[in-house]
Design an enzyme around this catalytic site. Structure first.
Site, mmCIF file in Angstrom:
data_model
loop_
_atom_site.group_PDB
_atom_site.id
_atom_site.type_symbol
_atom_site.label_atom_id
_atom_site.label_comp_id
_atom_site.label_asym_id
_atom_site.label_seq_id
_atom_site.Cartn_x
_atom_site.Cartn_y
_atom_site.Cartn_z
ATOM 1 N N SER A 151 0.829 -1.063 0.124
ATOM 2 C CA SER A 151 -0.087 0.053 0.009
ATOM 3 C C SER A 151 0.810 1.166 -0.101
ATOM 4 O O SER A 151 1.902 1.338 -0.910
ATOM 5 C CB SER A 151 -1.018 0.126 1.143
ATOM 6 N N LYS A 161 -1.478 -9.565 -0.224
ATOM 7 C CA LYS A 161 -2.554 -10.050 0.329
ATOM 8 C C LYS A 161 -3.607 -10.786 -0.314
ATOM 9 O O LYS A 161 -3.405 -10.870 -1.689
ATOM 10 C CB LYS A 161 -3.302 -8.510 0.648
ATOM 11 N N ASP A 309 -2.462 6.301 -3.497
ATOM 12 C CA ASP A 309 -1.355 5.610 -2.906
ATOM 13 C C ASP A 309 -1.004 4.531 -4.013
ATOM 14 O O ASP A 309 -1.423 4.319 -5.136
ATOM 15 C CB ASP A 309 -1.612 4.915 -1.586
ATOM 16 N N ASP A 311 -1.113 1.192 -4.604
ATOM 17 C CA ASP A 311 -2.161 0.333 -5.241
ATOM 18 C C ASP A 311 -3.292 0.907 -5.479
ATOM 19 O O ASP A 311 -4.073 0.067 -5.754
ATOM 20 C CB ASP A 311 -1.742 -0.773 -4.145
ATOM 21 N N ASP A 313 -5.830 1.986 -3.627
ATOM 22 C CA ASP A 313 -6.867 1.729 -3.008
ATOM 23 C C ASP A 313 -7.330 2.820 -1.869
ATOM 24 O O ASP A 313 -8.190 2.763 -1.188
ATOM 25 C CB ASP A 313 -6.841 0.396 -1.981
ATOM 26 N N ARG A 314 -6.389 3.881 -1.966
ATOM 27 C CA ARG A 314 -6.774 5.302 -1.274
ATOM 28 C C ARG A 314 -7.023 6.349 -2.203
ATOM 29 O O ARG A 314 -6.508 6.214 -3.401
ATOM 30 C CB ARG A 314 -5.717 5.222 -0.018
ATOM 31 N N GLU A 396 -13.526 3.867 5.324
ATOM 32 C CA GLU A 396 -12.471 4.113 6.280
ATOM 33 C C GLU A 396 -11.908 5.326 6.676
ATOM 34 O O GLU A 396 -11.603 6.042 5.533
ATOM 35 C CB GLU A 396 -11.363 3.006 6.280
ATOM 36 N N LYS A 415 -11.241 -1.486 -1.505
ATOM 37 C CA LYS A 415 -11.183 -0.105 -1.680
ATOM 38 C C LYS A 415 -10.903 0.501 -2.951
ATOM 39 O O LYS A 415 -10.049 -0.488 -3.778
ATOM 40 C CB LYS A 415 -10.358 0.544 -0.497
#
Length: 555
Positions: A151, A161, A309, A311, A313-314, A396, A415
């Site tokens: 991440s 993951k 970020d 990967d 997911d944010r 989140e 995400k």
């Protein structure tokens, strides 16, 4: 944690990771499974570590991937596996190692065309699409995935993951099984791990290049009103922070006729273009104003700026005149907008939030007359609800979220930084107001939120003691705290109210404020969160009371 004097400044040569040394250590250093910090450990986002510290080395990946193979065999998962990776140096090495194990076990692996990087949401969305009833047969079997990424962690780190057939992060019982199995393989010097030389594996029919990018991009109109963004000609500045989605934006712009400019098109495993985070380290955290300083300098050149970020997911949302939005603020705006601009969504849909996210979301849901479900930290708690489309949204405080398609069907179950970034553009296009302006209007109705998170290093013994205490359900008498910042304590939680799952910490709340304390699942950090709807000074008192309480507990 004190602010480093160089926070927000461009990295210097002395800050950069020695990539040849890092890669040598990945292949040559061997973990000692008797040492806790060298074992496989799955937190809320899989296993992470660094080759220098013997916590992310080739043997870890060999053991983990074979353990995943064993799990999917036991679970009768017989379809192909999608493998994605980000731009960290160790991701490429671990990707090759993973393919060697998967092909040796006869598993068909779907990978991106042309050795392209593959963001987390692309893998998740591909798994969801592949496993829709119309696409699954006894012959094809269910599809799952591995994503090789730490991440937003620093350049020297690696991570991996597992996403099972629902497409989201694996549940705790799955990751624990994989963790135990992998450590057993390490203890037995990898006895039983199958491996096929990569050169040989490439010549089999088991590695299947697939156009994951175009399929994902072509589907974006199902979840975002891309026509509205195009029609409004929103000028969007994008900083991929050198991440896995960097080559997606040009194609998104072309496919939907969007006005997008990449302010940084560099991919570099040292991430030398980054500005240093608050602690003086290179960290690709799109929710940090220090890591996003480069994009913030360009904010006035665009109507909206976004960052992600490595990967993807944010998300980080920058509004000219306001700067980088607090992730909590944007989540509240996104939820309010979606609930009022998705006419095909059922009124019965649930909004999911983690218990360390802002209570502003509670107030938005109450105003909208919608049900809210508060769960522990970790996106895995939203997976089932997104998969069966009973949750409209899961988010989140750490700037990660996902939501349903415009027709109320599942989009993805992990995400998705792309859709949260594009939603900000849709909000501006449809309302004529930036998300930051809409948040100010929200404050006028619901009051102002003062929120902070403090990360502190924690030693294993103190972490273990805290975990033992919360496992036995801490009560008020143990806390020695009947008031918090002058207000009566309403509740002390060790279980999340939305699903009664253990939160891995505690949450203490009053009518005007709350704090939560928990050890990180992926780093040697103790995390303290606090929020007040009174004032910044009141929040300071909340956090001081919380820190005193924690010290008394661990004395």
């Amino acid at each position: 944690m004190a602010l480093d004097k160089r926070a927000g400044q461009v990295a210097q040569q002395k800050d950069l990771t020695n990539i040849p040394k890092l890669m040598s250590h990945y292949y040559r250093l061997s973990p000692d499974v008797t040492q806790e910090d060298q074992r496989v450990s799955f937190g809320t986002s899989g296993h992470r570590g660094c080759a220098y510290n013997k916590s992310f080395n080739e043997k870890h990946i060999l053991a983990i991937v074979q353990a995943v193979v064993d799990y999917r065999q036991g679970a009768a998962i017989t379809g192909p596996m999608i493998v994605g990776l980000d731009t960290h140096a160790l991701s490429q090495a671990a990707y090759v190692t993973a393919l060697e194990v998967l092909t040796a076990n006869g598993i068909t692996v779907l990978v991106a065309d042309n050795d392209e990087f593959t963001p987390t949401p692309v893998v998740s969305q591909a798994i969801v699409r592949a496993n829709r009833p119309a696409n699954v047969s006894q012959v094809s079997g269910l599809t799952d995935g591995l994503i090789i990424t730490p991440s937003h962690n620093p350049p020297q780190d690696g991570g991996i993951k597992y996403n099972p057939p629902h497409g989201g992060p694996a549940e705790g019982e799955i990751t624990k099984w994989i963790e135990n199995r992998a450590n057993d393989y390490l203890a037995r010097q990898l006895e039983g791990v199958k491996r096929l030389n990569f050169g040989v594996a490439q010549n089999t029919s088991l590695i299947v290049p697939t156009d994951l990018m175009s399929t994902y991009i072509d589907s974006l109109g199902d979840v975002i009103d891309m026509q509205a963004i195009s029609k409004a000609d929103i000028r969007i500045g994008v900083d991929p922070l050198g991440g896995s989605g960097i080559h997606y934006w040009e194609k998104i712009a072309s496919r939907y006729n969007l006005n997008i400019e990449l302010v940084n098109d560099r991919v570099d495993p040292t991430f030398s273009f980054m500005t240093l985070d608050k602690d003086g380290k290179i960290r690709m955290d799109c929710s940090s104003p220090y890591a996003m300083a480069g994009l913030l300098e360009r904010q006035d050149d665009f109507d909206l700026c976004v960052g992600n970020d490595p990967d993807y997911d944010r998300h980080g949302i920058v509004c000219p005149g306001f700067g980088l939005m607090n992730p909590n603020h944007y989540l509240a705006v996104a939820i309010e907008y979606l609930l009022s601009h998705r006419p095909l969504w059922s009124k019965d849909l649930i909004i999911g939030k983690t218990l360390v996210s802002s209570a502003m979301i509670d107030r938005v849901c109450q105003e909208q007359g919608r049900t809210m479900c508060e769960v522990p930290v970790g996106f895995k708690w939203f997976v089932d609800g997104l998969a069966d489309a009973s949750f409209a949204f899961g988010g989140e405080e750490s700037a990660g979220a996902a939501f349903l398609q415009r027709d109320g069907q599942t989009w993805c179950t992990d995400k998705d930084g792309f859709i949260l970034a594009l939603l900000a553009a849709e909000i501006l296009a449809v309302t004529g107001k930036s998300p930051a302006v809409l948040y100010q209007e929200m404050v006028e109705r619901h009051g102002e939120s003062f929120y902070r998170r403090i990360d502190s290093p924690v030693k294993p013994k103190r972490k273990a003691k805290f975990n033992q205490l919360v496992a036995n359900e801490i009560n008020l008498s143990q806390l020695g705290l009947t008031q918090l910042a002058g207000d009566a304590v309403d509740a002390v939680l060790t279980q999340a109210p939305g699903n009664l799952a253990a939160i891995g910490g505690i949450k203490v709340s009053t009518a005007n404020a709350w704090f939560a304390a928990r050890p990180s699942g992926t780093e040697a950090l103790f995390k303290l969160y606090g929020e007040s709807f009174v004032s910044e000074q009141h929040l300071e008192q909340v956090l001081n009371d919380a820190q005193t309480m924690i010290e008394n507990l661990l004395a």
